[in-house]
Design an enzyme around this catalytic site. Structure first.
Site, PDB file in Angstrom:
ATOM      1  N   GLY A   1       0.859  -1.168   0.000  1.00  0.00           N
ATOM      2  CA  GLY A   1       0.000   0.000   0.000  1.00  0.00           C
ATOM      3  C   GLY A   1       0.901   1.226   0.000  1.00  0.00           C
TER       4      GLY A   1
ATOM      5  N   ASP B   1       6.048   6.534  -4.420  1.00  0.00           N
ATOM      6  CA  ASP B   1       6.005   6.522  -2.952  1.00  0.00           C
ATOM      7  C   ASP B   1       7.322   7.028  -2.371  1.00  0.00           C
ATOM      8  OD1 ASP B   1       3.493   5.342  -3.265  1.00  0.00           O
ATOM      9  OD2 ASP B   1       4.354   3.340  -3.264  1.00  0.00           O
TER      10      ASP B   1
END
Length: 310
Positions: free
Chosen positions: A37, A246
């Protein structure tokens, strides 16, 4: 401490193959699993950089147990919110040049579970220097879910970074996130404009205080009310791009926690993102490449925002 919220976490499964081709069988040469995630990846990178980070995330079922176990084994500080559904899985198939992703939608969160996620976020915000909100909203979450969390973060007077797209991004803009981080495709989808400068300025007018846009091989573009800045790697980097965005967010959050400007944030973010492409798994990076690139990169100002734009 940097607090990350991942409303739709996953157990990431990565298969390595010599050469991926669709519509055929493959002999897998390596298998790896880890908690995933987008916000989890951000926290993993920050932790590797020696920056304290904590993950808030909903977890449920056997897959959620596996995610919790891996977070503990990896030494990642986390605050799970129990849910009834089973946490999703993602599958990445990577070869030496690229990656193919299969992303499950995730379990449905009922209103009480969403409220519990918001409450858990509030509980940790007094210790946070930056709030990072990353990834898709799970089924059942309110469309303004990120708007709620942005508003919550701003009440604690800390920077709020939002990495989302589609309706979740657009619904959050009136809450005035400090920085949003779309990629080039997400910029165009959100605004209908092909030029990233024009698209970024449109999102500023809709409520974002700054836009940090990932432009692939062209690096990063930062736009705020004072102007625009660019930074790009010296050459294209090939490998697994999963998680590169990310790492960009991790560098951004680390910079914001120290009140750094774009001239410092952009080279760090580009170097860390490129070094992540060189690693086979999201949330990890090639440390030697990161440090080498970081010392060779500079950010350039590419223009001021015209007064008439506002």
């Amino acid at each position: 401490m940097i607090l990350t919220v991942t409303p739709n976490p996953a157990l990431d499964v990565t298969y390595t193959v010599p050469c991926f081709r669709p519509h055929t069988s493959h002999r897998v040469t390596g298998v790896a699993t880890q908690a995933g995630g987008k916000g989890v990846n951000v926290a993993r990178v920050l932790t590797a950089l020696g920056r304290p980070a904590r993950c808030v995330l909903p977890l449920g079922g056997p897959t959620g147990d596996a995610v919790r176990t891996e977070l503990t084994a990896a030494g990642l500080d986390h605050a799970p919110v129990p849910i009834a559904g089973d946490t999703r899985r993602t599958v990445a198939v990577i070869d030496p040049t690229d990656a193919t992703m299969l992303n499950e939608p995730g379990p449905v969160l009922d209103p009480a579970e969403w409220d519990a996620l918001v409450a858990e976020t509030r509980r940790h915000l007094p210790q946070a220097a930056v709030l990072v909100l990353s990834g898709s909203l799970p089924p059942g979450a309110p469309v303004d879910g990120y708007a709620q969390l942005v508003t919550l973060g701003r009440t604690f007077d800390i920077p709020v970074v939002l990495d989302a797209d589609g309706p979740a991004l657009l619904a959050a803009l009136p809450a005035r996130p400090t920085v949003i981080k779309p990629n080039a495709s997400e910029l165009t989808t959100a605004t209908g404009l092909p030029d990233p400068h024009d698209a970024a300025r449109t999102l500023l007018r809709r409520g974002a205080e700054a836009v940090l846009a990932s432009l692939g091989a062209d690096g990063l573009l930062a736009v705020d009310t004072h102007g625009a800045w660019r930074c790009a790697p010296p050459a294209a980097v090939t490998g697994n791009p999963t998680g590169a965005g990310d790492s960009t967010v991790a560098a951004l959050a680390a910079g914001l926690s120290g009140n750094a400007g774009w001239s410092a944030i952009l080279p760090d973010a580009v170097a860390l993102s490129a070094a992540t492409v060189l690693h086979p798994r999201a949330g990890h990076f090639d440390d030697a490449a990161y440090r080498r690139l970081r010392h060779s990169l500079t950010a350039s100002r590419v223009g001021a925002v015209s007064p008439f734009a506002w």
